[in-house]
Design a protein around this motif. Sequence first.
Motif, mmCIF file in Angstrom:
data_model
loop_
_atom_site.group_PDB
_atom_site.id
_atom_site.type_symbol
_atom_site.label_atom_id
_atom_site.label_comp_id
_atom_site.label_asym_id
_atom_site.label_seq_id
_atom_site.Cartn_x
_atom_site.Cartn_y
_atom_site.Cartn_z
ATOM 1 N N ARG A 19 10.143 -1.822 -17.788
ATOM 2 C CA ARG A 19 10.262 -0.495 -18.373
ATOM 3 C C ARG A 19 10.437 -0.591 -19.881
ATOM 4 N N GLU A 23 12.550 0.837 -21.789
ATOM 5 C CA GLU A 23 13.944 0.754 -22.246
ATOM 6 C C GLU A 23 14.462 -0.677 -22.278
ATOM 7 N N ASP A 40 7.893 -0.458 -6.228
ATOM 8 C CA ASP A 40 8.758 -1.515 -6.753
ATOM 9 C C ASP A 40 9.473 -2.182 -5.587
#
Length: 304
Positions: free
Chosen positions: A98, A100, A211
């Motif tokens: 991701r 972040e 995921d």
Amino acid sequence: MTPDPAQSLADAVRGATAVLAAAGVPSPKVDAELLAGHLLGVGPGRLRALLLGDTPAPEGYADLVAERARRIPLQHITGVAHFRYLELAVGPGVFIPRPETESVVQLVIDWLAAPGRPARPKVVDLGTGSGAIAGSIAHEVPGAEVHAVEFSEFAHAWAAKNLLPLGVRLVRGDLRDALPEHDGTFDVVVSNPPYIPAEAVPNEPEVALHDPPEALYGGGADGMELPTAAAATAARLLGPGGYFVMEHAEVQAAWIARMMETTGHWTGITTHQDLNGRERATSARRLASPTGGADREAQPGMKG
């Protein structure tokens, strides 16, 4: 509606955007363009130029759009995840990195760049997944000796594709008891462990359905078993003054800070915000002794 492959590229991308928006894809226009660029083998800048002309839609574009409309992750369709300066090979069985997490890597790089840090640091990424963190550090910190640990057989295979060309020392193992032969020798330990609570099923189909569960759920009702284990392993692997950074959920920041304080292993415990202002990482430095002895900064070449 399904995009017509006989359309112009511009019309096909507009149609694809509408299809993806109707399917609830969070960024329909961006994804429609990325799928077109993937098939054409061009970057965003060149694609925008092609959209202004009469370029035909690439063969197979409608099929890829249909896959994305079924909420199959974009990265599974293209086989690539972009992370900082890397293109990572990804697919079923590995967690998609991701944006972040890029700020977690930056914390490590900034710490290593400060005066008095090791000239050739020894770094380990616990639970590396695709290898995004370890690979970025190896790529951006010349001279670093980077290790990575991954438990999942499937994720380890993806990590090997991404990390071995970068010189990262990848091992398959459990972050709870990894690398005992390296105890007290690392300058930096970094981890983005699974941390989702057992009952907190993600809202996004891309996450919930694609995921791998072992990369999401942290163990226990609160999801904190693996984050707690990662902190304990970091304390074991780091030399005095070594640096630890761990990503976590925003709501877990205060709990993690308290947990680390109670162990007596850490000083300078700090919560960090991501680019969206959310408390998504915690860092600390390893004390010289578990009872709170005098701390010292890692010196150049220090390995414990």
